[in-house]
Design an enzyme around this catalytic site. Structure first.
Site, PDB file in Angstrom:
ATOM      1  N   ASP A 546      42.594  33.917  48.541  1.00 32.93           N
ATOM      2  CA  ASP A 546      42.328  34.538  47.243  1.00 32.93           C
ATOM      3  C   ASP A 546      43.674  34.747  46.532  1.00 32.93           C
ATOM      4  O   ASP A 546      44.733  34.569  47.140  1.00 32.93           O
ATOM      5  CB  ASP A 546      41.630  35.881  47.555  1.00 32.93           C
ATOM      6  CG  ASP A 546      41.105  36.577  46.339  1.00 32.93           C
ATOM      7  OD1 ASP A 546      41.024  35.968  45.263  1.00 32.93           O
ATOM      8  OD2 ASP A 546      40.757  37.773  46.468  1.00 32.93           O
ATOM      9  N   GLU A 549      46.770  32.235  42.377  1.00 34.25           N
ATOM     10  CA  GLU A 549      47.165  31.615  41.086  1.00 34.25           C
ATOM     11  C   GLU A 549      48.677  31.504  40.935  1.00 34.25           C
ATOM     12  O   GLU A 549      49.116  30.528  40.299  1.00 34.25           O
ATOM     13  CB  GLU A 549      46.564  32.419  39.927  1.00 34.25           C
ATOM     14  CG  GLU A 549      45.055  32.435  39.889  1.00 34.25           C
ATOM     15  CD  GLU A 549      44.417  33.293  40.979  1.00 34.25           C
ATOM     16  OE1 GLU A 549      45.063  34.268  41.411  1.00 34.25           O
ATOM     17  OE2 GLU A 549      43.291  32.986  41.382  1.00 34.25           O
ATOM     18  N   ASP A 623      35.799  36.487  39.747  1.00 34.63           N
ATOM     19  CA  ASP A 623      35.183  37.798  39.541  1.00 34.63           C
ATOM     20  C   ASP A 623      34.244  37.841  38.338  1.00 34.63           C
ATOM     21  O   ASP A 623      34.598  38.343  37.268  1.00 34.63           O
ATOM     22  CB  ASP A 623      36.280  38.849  39.384  1.00 34.63           C
ATOM     23  CG  ASP A 623      37.152  38.929  40.625  1.00 34.63           C
ATOM     24  OD1 ASP A 623      36.752  38.360  41.660  1.00 34.63           O
ATOM     25  OD2 ASP A 623      38.220  39.543  40.549  1.00 34.63           O
TER      26      ASP A 623
END
Ligand code: NOJ
Length: 964
Positions: A546, A549, A623
C-alpha cells in the site's frame, strides 16, 4: 522541501500518535476530496506553460520552430534517424536527436531526446548531484519485449521532397509519413490516416538553458509574458512552490509535449487511473458535462477521491486507444514523470469528429509507441508484447477476500474465520492491515494482540485459507528496529535533494523510504521475507503493498518532493509514476525467492502502478466511499484498467470510507463477484460488515453472490489463463466485444467476462428492481439463472430485485462451472465440472477450461489441462480436446487429474427433436458409456434445456458426447 521537513516538530511517538489519530478521525468524517491539496494544470508550471504555448500556436500560424535538419536524415535497417532542430528566439538552434523505429511487433516508436542534456553539457543549480540526461530508463521497467526491429520496413518510392515515407508492418499495410518542416508524422493503415503527430504544432521540448538572474518578481514575469505575445512565462522555470513545499528544480524547465490526433475517432479510452466514464471526456472547450482540466497522471494518495473527475489517482498507465467502426488505434506515452493530457473533439470538414489530444510531461525523453490496429484485440496483443502479460495468479486469489482495517487480534481472525464457516460462506483470504504490526514496524507482530500467530495460521490451514499482510515502503525511523538500522547502514534509502536520507511522515510517524530502483535494496528486501527473519510469517503469507505512490503525509501533494534523488541520481520527478511498481516488483521477487526449491506464485496487491505492473499481481482502486456513486464508478474504472493492460483489478467492496446500507453492501457484493479481484474492505472507523453481519435477507443474498463467484471459478481461472497468455481483458466493455456496434462504444455499465459470452449488468442504483440491459446483436442471450430468452438487439428492461444479478449467457459458448459449494477454492480442487452449453441461433457452441495446480509453476512444465469444447450441431456432439502446452510433467499431472470428472452437461436452447431422448453416449479412451438425459421443453419465454448426468468422462483426456 528540506525546509518543510525541518518544520515538522520532532515530537515523541505518543504525540505522533495523537496527531495521526486526530488527522485520521477528522478526515474520515469529512466528505470530499481536498482540492487544495492537489494541483490544477494552472498550478503546475509546465502544464500551464504548455497549455499557453498551445494557445499561442493555435492563435497565430504555427511558429516555424521544429524541423528536421535535411542533411541529418537517414533510413536504414528499419530505423529513421535524424536531428530535429528547434529554432529559438535569437536564431540559435537546439538539437533534438530523433529515432523513428519500426518494430516486428507492427508498432512504430518515436523517440526524441535533447543533445545537450544527453551529453551532459549542462550545469545544474544548487550544487545538485542529479543526473543531467533526460530520464530514459522507463523502458527497463515497463517493457519486456516487442523491440525487435522490422528490417523489412522500406522507404516508399512515392516520397516527395521534404517528406520521408516508410512502409512497415504486416504486408506493409502501415505507412509513416514524416514531414521535415515543420516536423510532423502521420501514421496510416491501408492508406487512411489514423494517428497524427504534431499536426497542431504543439510539440514542445523545453531545452536546457542557463538561468539568467533577473530583478523581476514572479508576478512581473507572469505579467510580462501575458503582455508580450509569444513570450514565455518564466515564473515557474527555476523554482515552484505548492502547499508550503518548494521544488528547487536544479535542471530548470524540461517538459516535453506533443499533440496527437485521431482523425475521425469520436471515442478514446484508457489512461487509467481516473474516475469518470470509460469514453474519455473533453478537457478544454467542451460542454458542461466535460472537464476543464486535463487528465492528470501523477500517482497520488488522493483522500476521499471524487467521482467523474480528471484528477490523478494512485496509478498511471499512459496508454490510450481510439476506437471507431472498423478501426482501433492507440499510443503508449512511455514517460514516468507527471503527465497531463488534454482531450478535445472537433468536427473537421468531410469527417466525423476528430479527437485531438495534447500530452504534456514534466521531464524525461519523448518516447511514444504507435499502435495501428485495426481491432481492439490487436492493440491488446501488441501492448502485451511490449509490457507483458497478467501474472497467472494463484487459484486462491481468484476467490473472495475478506479484509478490514483491522482484524485486531489472532482471536478475532479465528472468530471471523469460524463465522464464515458457520454461515456457509466461502472465502479464501483474510487480510491483516496496518495494526498487526508492533507500532507500525513492518516485519514485526504486535504480540499483545497477536499472541499466537502459529495457532491462527494453523486454523486457517485446515481450510487452506491464506493470510495477506500489509507491508508498506515507509520504514519507521526509530531506535531498536533492525529493519531501519540496516536500511540506513546499507544506504538503501531514497535521498533528499542534498543526498541525505530523506525523512518524511507516514503511518509510523517519521519514516524513511526504501529505494527499490536500487538492485542492492531489492536483494536486501528479499531477505526480510524469509520466515526465519520475519517471525510468524509463513509460506502462505502473501503481501499487500500500500502507500507506494509513495504517500508521504507531509510531502507536496501527499507525496515525495520532486527533487529527491533515487539510485543512479535520478530525480524523483523523473521516475515518480514508476516508483510504486518498483516496490511491488521487489516484493514479488522476494516472495518468489522464499521457497527457491519449489517456488509458489507470489500474490501481491498494489495500490500504485504503471504500465507493466500487471506482471506482478493485482491492484485495487484505493479508498473509495460507501456510496452508490462509487459502486457505479467502479465499473468504468475497472474496465479502463482492463483495456489498458491491468486486468487483475478490483474496488473495495462495500466502499472504504463510511458505512454502506445493507442494500448497498449487497449490491456491491453482487458487482464485486464479477470484479477480477474480489475483496471487501473497510476503514477502521466503520462498523463491522462481514457478509454474515447484515442478517436476512442480505446475508443470504450476499452468500449467493459469493457462491456464484465460486461456482464460476473455472471461468475466472480460464480467463486469467488467457490474460496470462496475451493480456486479454478479463472484463470486456461493449466496444471491445462488438467493435462495429456504434451504440455500445461509450457504454461502461455492463461488460462481458473473458471470452465466455457471460454478459453482466450489475445493479448500481438504490432501490432498483429492474435494469436496462443492452443486447448488442441479434444473437440469442439467455438469463443465466432461469434461461429466459432475449433474442432482439437493443435495450431490454429486465427484472432485478435485490436477490437477482442481471447475468446473461450469450449463445455460442460453453461455460465450465463447479457446482458444489465449499469453504475455500482449494477444497474444490478435484470437484467435478458442470458444463453449461449455451447454443447459438445456429445450434453451435464453443468454450474452454484451463486447469493447473493453482499454486506453483509446474504448469510451465506441462502440468496443465486446457480443454477446448465444441458443440457441433451437424454431428449433434460435444467434444473436448486438450490444447494445453505439454511438457515433462504432463503425464503425471493428467494422471492425478483423471479423477476430476464431468458430472453434468446442461444444454440450453436444446433442440425440440430431443424431446423424447433419454440417453446419450459418451466416449473416452476408446471406452463407451451411456448416460441419462432429461429434456425440459421450452415454456413461455424460457428456453428448452436438457441435462445429462454423469456422462462418465474425466477432464484429463479428450472425450466426445454424442446426442444424435
Ligand atoms: C490506505 C489504503 O488505501 C487502505 O486500504 C488501508 O486500509 C489504509 N491505508 C491503512 O493501511
Amino acid at each position: 522541501m528540506a525546509v518543510a521537513v525541518a518544520l515538522v516538530p520532532r515530537i515523541s511517538s505518543l504525540l505522533h500518535w495523537i496527531a495521526f489519530l486526530t488527522l485520521v478521525l477528522n478526515l474520515s468524517f469529512s466528505v470530499a476530496v481536498k482540492h487544495d491539496n492537489f494541483k490544477t494544470c494552472d498550478q503546475s508550471g509546465f502544464c500551464k506553460r504548455n497549455r499557453a504555448f498551445a494557445d499561442a500556436v493555435a492563435a497565430s500560424s504555427p511558429p516555424y520552430l521544429y524541423q528536421i535538419s535535411p542533411e541529418s536524415a537517414t533510413f536504414a535497417n528499419g530505423q529513421f534517424q535524424a536531428t530535429v532542430s528547434k529554432t529559438i528566439a535569437d536564431g540559435a538552434i537546439v538539437q533534438l536527436p530523433l529515432n523513428v523505429t519500426f518494430l516486428k511487433s507492427s508498432l512504430a516508436r518515436v523517440e526524441l531526446d535533447e543533445e545537450r542534456r544527453r551529453t551532459g553539457d549542462i550545469e545544474l543549480r544548487h550544487g545538485s548531484e542529479a543526473r543531467k540526461e533526460r530520464y530514459n530508463e522507463s523502458p527497463a521497467w515497463a517493457l519486456v519485449g516487442g523491440l525487435d526491429v522490422d528490417v523489412s520496413a522500406k522507404l516508399s518510392e512515392k516520397g516527395k521532397k521534404g517528406v520521408t515515407t516508410i512502409q512497415f508492418g504486416e504486408n506493409q499495410r502501415f505507412t509513416a509519413i514524416i514531414r521535415h518542416a515543420p516536423f510532423s508524422i502521420d501514421f496510416q493503415r491501408d492508406g487512411d490516416t489514423q494517428v497524427m503527430f504534431n499536426h497542431r504544432g504543439f510539440l514542445n521540448i523545453e531545452h536546457w538553458r542557463q538561468k539568467v538572474e533577473k530583478e523581476e518578481s514572479v508576478e512581473e514575469s507572469v505579467e510580462k509574458a501575458a503582455e508580450k505575445p509569444g513570450a514565455e512565462d518564466e515564473s515557474t522555470w527555476w523554482e515552484e512552490s505548492f502547499g508550503g513545499n518548494t521544488d528547487t528544480k536544479p535542471k530548470g524547465p524540461e517538459s516535453i509535449a506533443l499533440d496527437i490526433s485521431f482523425p475521425g475517432f469520436e471515442n478514446v479510452f484508457g489512461i487509467p487511473e481516473h474516475t469518470g466514464p470509460l469514453s474519455l471526456r473533453q478537457t478544454r472547450g467542451g460542454s458542461q458535462d466535460d472537464f476543464t482540466d486535463p487528465y492528470r497522471l501523477y500517482n497520488s494518495d488522493v483522500f476521499e477521491y471524487e467521482l467523474n473527475s480528471p484528477m490523478t489517482l494512485y496509478g498511471a498507465i499512459p496508454f490510450m486507444q481510439a476506437h471507431k467502426k472498423d478501426s482501433s488505434v492507440g499510443v503508449l506515452w512511455l514517460n514516468a514523470a507527471e503527465t497531463w493530457i488534454d482531450i478535445t473533439k472537433k468536427k473537421r470538414s468531410g469527417r466525423k469528429l476528430d479527437t485531438d489530444t495534447h500530452w504534456i510531461s514534466e521531464s524525461g525523453i519523448l518516447d511514444v509507441f504507435i499502435f495501428l490496429g485495426p481491432k481492439p484485440q490487436d492493440l491488446t496483443k501488441a501492448l502485451a508484447v511490449l509490457t507483458g502479460n497478467t501474472q497467472l495468479p494463484q487459484q486462491f486469489s481468484v476467490g473472495y477476500h475478506q479484509c478490514r482495517w483491522n482484524y485486531m487480534s489472532d482471536e478475532e481472525v479465528k472468530e471471523v474465520d469460524a463465522k464464515f464457516d458457520k454461515h456457509g460462506i466461502p472465502y479464501d483470504v483474510i487480510w491483516l492491515d496496518l495494526e498487526y504490526t508492533d507500532d507500525r514496524k513492518y516485519f514485526t507482530w504486535d504480540m499483545d494482540k497477536f499472541q499466537n500467530p502459529v495457532a491462527m495460521h494453523a486454523q486457517l490451514d485446515v481450510t487452506h485459507r491464506k493470510v495477506v499482510t500489509l507491508i508498506d515502503p515507509h520504514i519507521k525511523n526509530t531506535a531498536n528496529y533492525p529493519v531501519v538500522d540496516e536500511l540506513k547502514k546499507r544506504d538503501l534509502t531514497i535521498k533528499n535533494k542534498d543526498g541525505d536520507t530523506y525523512e518524511g511522515w507516514c503511518w509510523p510517524g517519521s519514516s524513511h523510504w526504501i529505494d527499490c530502483f536500487n538492485p542492492t535494496a531489492r536483494a536486501w528486501w528479499t531477505t526480510l521475507f524469509k520466515p526465519d527473519f520475519w517471525k510468524y510469517s509463513t509460506y502462505n503469507t502473501y503481501i499487500w503493498n500500500d502507500m507506494n505512490e509513495p504517500s508521504v503525509f507531509n510531502g507536496p501533494e501527499t507525496t515525495m518532493p520532486k527533487d529527491n534523488l533515487h539510485h543512479g541520481n535520478w530525480e524523483h520527478r523523473d521516475v515518480h509514476n514508476i516508483n510504486g511498481m518498483t516496490f511491488v516488483n521487489a516484493t514479488y521477487h522476494a516472495l518468489l525467492d522464499r521457497q527457491p526449491k519449489k517456488p509458489h506464485r507470489p500474490f501481491t496487491l498494489t495500490r500504485s502502478f504503471y504500465a507493466g505492473s500487471q506482471r506482478l499481481g493485482a491492484m485495487w482502486t484505493g479508498d473509495n466511499l460507501a456510496e452508490w456513486g462509487h459502486l457505479e464508478a467502479s465499473l468504468p474504472m475497472i474496465l479502463s484498467l482492463n483495456i489498458a493492460g491491468f486486468p487483475n483489478s478490483g474496488a473495495d467492496v462495500g466502499g472504504f470510507f463510511g458505512t454502506p446500507s445493507s442494500e448497498l453492501l449487497t449490491r456491491w457484493m453482487q458487482a464485486g463477484a464479477f470484479y477480477p479481484f474480489f475483496r471487501a474492505h473497510a476503514h477502521i472507523d466503520t462498523r463491522r460488515r462481514e457478509p454474515y453481519v447484515a442478517g436476512p435477507p442480505y446475508t443470504g443474498i450476499m452468500t449467493q453472490a459469493i457462491r456464484l463467484r465460486y461456482q464460476l471459478l473455472p471461468v475466472w481461472y480460464t480467463a486469467f489463463h488467457e490474460a496470462s497468455m496475451d493480456n486479454s481483458p478479463i472484463l470486456r466493455p461493449q466496444y471491445y466485444v462488438h467493435p462495429d456496434d456504434e451504440a455500445g462504444f461509450s457504454m461502461d455499465d455492463q461488460f462481458y467476462v473473458g471470452s465466455t459470452g457471460l454478459l453482466v449488468k450489475p445493479v448500481t442504483k438504490e432501490g432498483a428492481t429492474s435494469a436496462d440491459v443492452y443486447f448488442a446483436d441479434d444473437e440469442v442471450y439467455y438469463d443465466y439463472f432461469d434461461y429466459t430468452i432475449y433474442s432482439k438487439k437493443g435495450f431490454k428492461t429486465v427484472d432485478a430485485p435485490l436477490n437477482k444479478i442481471p447475468v446473461f449467457a450469450r449463445g455460442g459458448h460453453v461455460i465450465p462451472r463447479k457446482d458444489r459449494p465449499r469453504r475455500s477454492s482449494h477444497l474444490m480442487q478435484y470437484d467435478p465440472i458442470t458444463l453449461m452449453v449455451v447454443l447459438d441461433k445456429a445450434g453451435n457452441a464453443e468454450g474452454s477450461l484451463y486447469v493447473d495446480d493453482g499454486e506453483t509453476f509446474d504448469y510451465e512444465s506441462g502440468a496443465q489441462i486446457f480443454a477446448k469444447f465444441v458443440f457441433d450441431k451437424e454431428s449433434s456432439s460435444l467434444t473436448s480436446q486438450d490444447i494445453a502446452t505439454t511438457g515433462s510433467m504432463t503425464k503425471s499431472y493428467r494422471q492425478e487429474m483423471s479423477k476430476v470428472r464431468v458430472e453434468k452437461v446442461i444444454v440450453i436452447g436444446a433442440p425440440s427433436h430431443w424431446t423424447d431422448k433419454k440417453h446419450i453416449t459418451a466416449e473416452q479412451d476408446s471406452k463407451k458409456f451411456e448416460a441419462e438425459m432429461q429434456f425440459h421443453p421450452a415454456s413461455g419465454n424460457k428456453a428448452a434445456w436438457a441435462v445429462v448426468r454423469d456422462p462418465g468422462v474425466s477432464i484429463a483426456k479428450d472425450w466426445k458426447i454424442s446426442f444424435a
